[in-house]
Design a protein around this motif. Structure first.
Motif, PDB file in Angstrom:
ATOM      1  N   SER A   1       2.234  80.306 -23.771  1.00  0.00           N
ATOM      2  CA  SER A   1       2.360  79.425 -22.618  1.00  0.00           C
ATOM      3  C   SER A   1       1.591  79.889 -21.393  1.00  0.00           C
ATOM      4  O   SER A   1       1.726  79.310 -20.335  1.00  0.00           O
TER       5      SER A   1
ATOM      6  N   SER B   1       2.285  82.183 -19.532  1.00  0.00           N
ATOM      7  CA  SER B   1       3.416  81.950 -18.647  1.00  0.00           C
ATOM      8  C   SER B   1       3.759  83.097 -17.723  1.00  0.00           C
ATOM      9  O   SER B   1       4.656  82.989 -16.937  1.00  0.00           O
TER      10      SER B   1
ATOM     11  N   ILE C   1       7.388  81.275 -16.216  1.00  0.00           N
ATOM     12  CA  ILE C   1       7.538  79.857 -16.528  1.00  0.00           C
ATOM     13  C   ILE C   1       8.902  79.623 -17.170  1.00  0.00           C
ATOM     14  O   ILE C   1       9.243  80.240 -18.174  1.00  0.00           O
TER      15      ILE C   1
ATOM     16  N   GLY D   1       7.332  74.788 -19.262  1.00  0.00           N
ATOM     17  CA  GLY D   1       5.876  74.745 -19.076  1.00  0.00           C
ATOM     18  C   GLY D   1       5.331  73.403 -18.608  1.00  0.00           C
ATOM     19  O   GLY D   1       6.021  72.380 -18.570  1.00  0.00           O
ATOM     20  N   GLU D   2       4.068  73.427 -18.266  1.00  0.00           N
ATOM     21  CA  GLU D   2       3.332  72.270 -17.744  1.00  0.00           C
ATOM     22  C   GLU D   2       3.411  71.080 -18.703  1.00  0.00           C
ATOM     23  O   GLU D   2       3.137  71.207 -19.890  1.00  0.00           O
ATOM     24  N   HIS D   3       3.802  69.907 -18.184  1.00  0.00           N
ATOM     25  CA  HIS D   3       3.915  68.707 -19.009  1.00  0.00           C
ATOM     26  C   HIS D   3       4.024  67.468 -18.110  1.00  0.00           C
ATOM     27  O   HIS D   3       4.309  67.581 -16.931  1.00  0.00           O
TER      28      HIS D   3
ATOM     29  N   ARG E   1       5.926  71.515 -13.779  1.00  0.00           N
ATOM     30  CA  ARG E   1       6.530  72.636 -14.506  1.00  0.00           C
ATOM     31  C   ARG E   1       7.674  73.196 -13.665  1.00  0.00           C
ATOM     32  O   ARG E   1       7.848  72.807 -12.505  1.00  0.00           O
TER      33      ARG E   1
ATOM     34  N   GLY F   1       1.998  70.769 -23.111  1.00  0.00           N
ATOM     35  CA  GLY F   1       0.984  70.511 -22.087  1.00  0.00           C
ATOM     36  C   GLY F   1      -0.134  69.583 -22.526  1.00  0.00           C
ATOM     37  O   GLY F   1      -1.016  69.249 -21.739  1.00  0.00           O
TER      38      GLY F   1
END
Length: 353
Positions: A205, A207, A215, A218-220, A278, A336
Motif C-alpha cells: 500500500s 503506506s 495508512i 488506502g487511497e480509493h 484515504r 486504488g
C-alpha cells in the motif's frame, strides 16, 4: 486545536484547504447551488443543520465503540467479512491492507437483525440503534440528492434519490475503527503474524508515512452514488483533488461529510467528481467513522438523465451499465485502481455511433 500535518511520503504534497460547509437550513435554492458548486469543484463538502438527531448519532456511536472494545476472539464471531461482517487489516479480496478494523452491514433491517446476534450481547438494542441511524442518514442522503437534481435543473428531482429509496437498494453501512498506532505497534512487536502484516502493508500500500502516521484505509474512490460520513473528533481523513496532493479534512462532530461516488459522476455525465480519499491512523487516539454508502438496486441501469447529456458534453461520457456490473468490476480490482475509466466511451465509439 491545530495539529501539524504528517510528513508526506516522497512526491506527495500536503495542502491546507477547508471544504465547503453548507447549512441545510438556509434558503433552498441557494443551498442547491452551493451543493452543485461543491460537487463540481471538490467532490466533497460538509453539511450542518442536517436534521439527524444527536440522540440517533450517540446511540450508533455507543454500539460501535462497544463492539470494537470487545476481545478479538468475540469480534471475529461477526466475521469474516465476505464482504459484510467483521474484518481486520485486510480490505477487500485483492491484497489491500491497512491499520483498520471494520464492520460492514447491509442496510436491510432483516439482515441487520440476523447479523446483530453475532455482533452484540444485546442484539435488539444494536438492531434498533443501527436501523434508526440508517433511516436518518438515508433521509439526509435523499434530501441532498434532491437538492443536487434541483441545482442541476433536472425536472425530475427524485431522479437520483429514488435509487437509494428503492426497497431493493444495495446500500451499506460501514463502521471503521482505527486503533491508536501505539497499540498496533505494541501488538506487532510480539506477533509474528503482525510482522507479516507490517511487511505486506508496507509492500502493497506504499503506506508508511513518517511522523508515526500510517495508512488506515488506502487511497480509493467510493463506487456507489453518495457517501454520508460521520467520525468522532479525531482527524485522519484526507482527500486528493489532484494526483500527489492530499488535503486533510478537519474533524467536526457537528457536521456530516458528504462525497460524490463513481455512479453519481457517471449519472451527472462527468459534471460531479468522485474524488480519491484515504484515512490515516492517528498515533495516539482511537478514531471511529461511520459511513453510509447510498447505492441503487443491483439491476439499476446507470445512465445520465437527458438534460445532463447536453452540458458540459454533447454526448454521454460513459456507456450505460448496471450497478451489478460496476460492483463486480470494483470488487475485482485493487482499492486504488481507477474503475470508472473502464466504462468511458471512447472517441471512436462516439464517431461510430
Amino acid at each position: 486545536m491545530v495539529v501539524a500535518s504528517p510528513t508526506p511520503i516522497r512526491s506527495e504534497k500536503i495542502r491546507a484547504m477547508e471544504l465547503p460547509i453548507i447549512d441545510l437550513s438556509a434558503e433552498r435554492s441557494e443551498v442547491s447551488k452551493l451543493i452543485v458548486k461543491a460537487c463540481e469543484e471538490y467532490g466533497f463538502f460538509k453539511v450542518i443543520n442536517h436534521g439527524v438527531s444527536e440522540d440517533v448519532i450517540a446511540k450508533m456511536e455507543e454500539e460501535g465503540f462497544e463492539f470494537f472494545a470487545k476481545p478479538t476472539s468475540e469480534k471475529q464471531q461477526a466475521g469474516p467479512a465476505n464482504p459484510c461482517g467483521y474484518g481486520s487489516k485486510n480490505i477487500g479480496f485483492n491484497g489491500d491492507i491497512g491499520e483498520v478494523e471494520y464492520l460492514l452491514l447491509n442496510t436491510d433491517p432483516l439482515s441487520i437483525s440476523q447479523r446483530s446476534k453475532t455482533i452484540s450481547n444485546d442484539p435488539t438494542k444494536f438492531s434498533s440503534a443501527v436501523t434508526g441511524y440508517i433511516e436518518a442518514v438515508r433521509g439526509l442522503a435523499c434530501e441532498i440528492l434532491d437538492l443536487m437534481a434541483e441545482g442541476l435543473w433536472v425536472p425530475d428531482r427524485s431522479v437520483f434519490s429514488r435509487l437509494i429509496r428503492d426497497v431493493d437498494s444495495d446500500s451499506l453501512l460501514r463502521l471503521n475503527h482505527y486503533p491508536p498506532l501505539k497499540d498496533c505497534l505494541k501488538d506487532r512487536d510480539t506477533s509474528p503474524s503482525s510482522m507479516h502484516s507490517h511487511h505486506l502493508l508496507h509492500h502493497h500500500s506504499n503506506s508508511k508515512i513518517n511522523n508515526g502516521n500510517r495508512i488506515g484505509f488506502g487511497e480509493h474512490s467510493d463506487p456507489q452514488i453518495l457517501t454520508v460520513l460521520r467520525s468522532n473528533d479525531v482527524g485522519g481523513l484526507q482527500i486528493s483533488p489532484e494526483d500527489g496532493v492530499w488535503v486533510p479534512v478537519s474533524p467536526d462532530p457537528t457536521a456530516f461529510c458528504v462525497n460524490v461516488g463513481d455512479l453519481l459522476q457517471a449519472m451527472t455525465n462527468g459534471r460531479f467528481v468522485s474524488v480519491k480519499h484515504r484515512a490515516l491512523a492517528n498515533s495516539y487516539k482511537s478514531r471511529m467513522s461511520m459511513a453510509y454508502f447510498g447505492a441503487p438496486p443491483l439491476h439499476a441501469r446507470i445512465t445520465p438523465p437527458p438534460e445532463l447529456v447536453v452540458v458540459p458534453h454533447s454526448c454521454s461520457l460513459y456507456r450505460p451499465f448496471t450497478w451489478a456490473e460496476y460492483k463486480k468490476t470494483a470488487l475485482s480490482l485493487r482499492l486504488g485502481d481507477s474503475r470508472l475509466g473502464l466504462f468511458r466511451v471512447q472517441d471512436d465509439d462516439q464517431i461510430a455511433g
